[in-house]
Design a protein around this motif. Structure first.
Motif, mmCIF file in Angstrom:
data_model
loop_
_atom_site.group_PDB
_atom_site.id
_atom_site.type_symbol
_atom_site.label_atom_id
_atom_site.label_comp_id
_atom_site.label_asym_id
_atom_site.label_seq_id
_atom_site.Cartn_x
_atom_site.Cartn_y
_atom_site.Cartn_z
ATOM 1 N N LEU A 21 -25.510 52.715 -25.472
ATOM 2 C CA LEU A 21 -24.985 53.646 -26.470
ATOM 3 C C LEU A 21 -24.937 52.984 -27.845
ATOM 4 O O LEU A 21 -25.344 53.579 -28.841
ATOM 5 C CB LEU A 21 -23.591 54.116 -26.070
ATOM 6 C CG LEU A 21 -22.866 54.975 -27.100
ATOM 7 C CD1 LEU A 21 -23.578 56.308 -27.291
ATOM 8 C CD2 LEU A 21 -21.423 55.194 -26.683
ATOM 9 N N LEU A 22 -24.474 51.766 -27.876
ATOM 10 C CA LEU A 22 -24.372 51.029 -29.138
ATOM 11 C C LEU A 22 -25.738 50.873 -29.793
ATOM 12 O O LEU A 22 -25.880 51.089 -30.999
ATOM 13 C CB LEU A 22 -23.742 49.663 -28.876
ATOM 14 C CG LEU A 22 -23.455 48.797 -30.076
ATOM 15 C CD1 LEU A 22 -22.468 49.470 -31.004
ATOM 16 C CD2 LEU A 22 -22.920 47.447 -29.612
ATOM 17 N N ASN A 23 -26.747 50.530 -29.021
ATOM 18 C CA ASN A 23 -28.098 50.388 -29.581
ATOM 19 C C ASN A 23 -28.602 51.699 -30.161
ATOM 20 O O ASN A 23 -29.227 51.715 -31.222
ATOM 21 C CB ASN A 23 -29.073 49.872 -28.523
ATOM 22 C CG ASN A 23 -29.009 48.377 -28.380
ATOM 23 O OD1 ASN A 23 -28.712 47.662 -29.323
ATOM 24 N ND2 ASN A 23 -29.280 47.895 -27.182
ATOM 25 N N ARG A 24 -28.338 52.797 -29.488
ATOM 26 C CA ARG A 24 -28.780 54.087 -30.015
ATOM 27 C C ARG A 24 -28.075 54.394 -31.328
ATOM 28 O O ARG A 24 -28.676 54.833 -32.294
ATOM 29 C CB ARG A 24 -28.524 55.205 -29.012
ATOM 30 C CG ARG A 24 -29.096 56.528 -29.572
ATOM 31 C CD ARG A 24 -28.740 57.762 -28.834
ATOM 32 N NE ARG A 24 -29.201 57.811 -27.474
ATOM 33 C CZ ARG A 24 -28.676 58.648 -26.584
ATOM 34 N NH1 ARG A 24 -27.704 59.456 -26.925
ATOM 35 N NH2 ARG A 24 -29.129 58.674 -25.365
ATOM 36 N N TRP A 25 -26.779 54.141 -31.350
ATOM 37 C CA TRP A 25 -26.008 54.400 -32.554
ATOM 38 C C TRP A 25 -26.468 53.508 -33.703
ATOM 39 O O TRP A 25 -26.688 53.959 -34.823
ATOM 40 C CB TRP A 25 -24.526 54.196 -32.267
ATOM 41 C CG TRP A 25 -23.607 54.661 -33.349
ATOM 42 C CD1 TRP A 25 -23.819 55.703 -34.200
ATOM 43 C CD2 TRP A 25 -22.349 54.118 -33.688
ATOM 44 N NE1 TRP A 25 -22.743 55.840 -35.049
ATOM 45 C CE2 TRP A 25 -21.821 54.874 -34.757
ATOM 46 C CE3 TRP A 25 -21.592 53.062 -33.186
ATOM 47 C CZ2 TRP A 25 -20.592 54.606 -35.328
ATOM 48 C CZ3 TRP A 25 -20.365 52.809 -33.755
ATOM 49 C CH2 TRP A 25 -19.887 53.571 -34.819
ATOM 50 N N LEU A 26 -26.671 52.225 -33.418
ATOM 51 C CA LEU A 26 -27.060 51.280 -34.470
ATOM 52 C C LEU A 26 -28.487 51.507 -34.958
ATOM 53 O O LEU A 26 -28.824 51.098 -36.067
ATOM 54 C CB LEU A 26 -26.887 49.842 -33.994
ATOM 55 C CG LEU A 26 -25.442 49.404 -33.749
ATOM 56 C CD1 LEU A 26 -25.402 47.999 -33.190
ATOM 57 C CD2 LEU A 26 -24.601 49.535 -35.002
ATOM 58 N N SER A 27 -29.304 52.175 -34.165
ATOM 59 C CA SER A 27 -30.658 52.486 -34.631
ATOM 60 C C SER A 27 -30.616 53.510 -35.765
ATOM 61 O O SER A 27 -31.564 53.638 -36.530
ATOM 62 C CB SER A 27 -31.527 53.010 -33.480
ATOM 63 O OG SER A 27 -31.133 54.323 -33.111
ATOM 64 N N GLY A 50 -30.725 44.965 -30.780
ATOM 65 C CA GLY A 50 -31.811 44.614 -31.688
ATOM 66 C C GLY A 50 -31.662 45.295 -33.027
ATOM 67 O O GLY A 50 -32.415 46.195 -33.347
ATOM 68 N N THR A 51 -30.675 44.870 -33.814
ATOM 69 C CA THR A 51 -30.413 45.529 -35.084
ATOM 70 C C THR A 51 -30.337 44.523 -36.208
ATOM 71 O O THR A 51 -30.280 43.329 -35.983
ATOM 72 C CB THR A 51 -29.071 46.284 -35.031
ATOM 73 O OG1 THR A 51 -28.031 45.320 -34.959
ATOM 74 C CG2 THR A 51 -29.004 47.229 -33.853
ATOM 75 N N GLY A 52 -30.293 45.024 -37.413
ATOM 76 C CA GLY A 52 -30.169 44.178 -38.578
ATOM 77 C C GLY A 52 -28.763 44.150 -39.136
ATOM 78 O O GLY A 52 -28.564 43.798 -40.289
#
Length: 171
Positions: A21-27, A50-52
């Motif tokens: 969920l966090l990855n989807r949100w941070l994308s 995998g975010t900036g």
């Protein structure tokens, strides 16, 4: 007085789908600072996101009890680094807890520390509940019930992998 920075606590039992969920949100968002709490001494979740965005890892114990003071220090450091321009500006802090966390203990420093209370506000506690394992997890692990009780919103994950009757019963 400066506007307080909202903090979102993302919690859920082990394997519930918090990092997915966090990855989807941070994308979709780059304006967050992320604090990831891991039970072990060596964390891996920060590598799975995998975010900036600015990521702070708090490993070696649970924020709600073992390393609670570390959260206060990390939030202070993030605030000062943001203020000094050392990290990209962020408008929200997301705290991803361990799967065993008791969220009330994570939120406590935000409400009890005068310095933090002036600069941060708990916007919400989001609890991810695994639809496949939810009922069993609730029955077997008291932490799951604590996470559910502390939530402002419950997010059911893995509903497409669960039996429709199990999802209904869980809801």
């Amino acid at each position: 007085m400066e506007e307080r920075i909202p903090v979102v606590v993302l919690t859920g039992f082990l394997g519930s789908g918090k990092t997915t969920l966090l990855n989807r949100w941070l994308s979709e968002r780059r304006d967050v600072a992320l604090i990831i709490n891991e039970l072990g001494d060596i964390g891996i979740d920060q590598h799975l996101t995998g975010t900036g965005v600015s990521v702070s890892l708090l490993a070696g114990g649970c924020l709600c009890c073992v390393i609670q003071g570390s959260l206060s220090t990390t939030l202070r450091n993030l605030f000062m680094a943001r203020k000094n321009g050392d990290i990209p500006a962020f408008t929200t802090v997301v705290i991803e807890t361990t799967g065993a966390a008791e969220p009330f203990g994570v939120v406590a420093p935000l409400e009890q520390d005068p310095w933090l209370k002036k600069r941060f506000v708990c916007q919400s506690v989001l609890t991810v509940v695994d639809a496949r394992a939810g009922a069993d997890a609730i029955a077997e692990h008291p932490e799951v019930l604590e996470q559910i009780h502390s939530a402002d919103a419950l997010l059911l994950s893995k509903t497409e992998q669960a039996e429709p009757t199990a999802v209904q019963a869980l809801q």
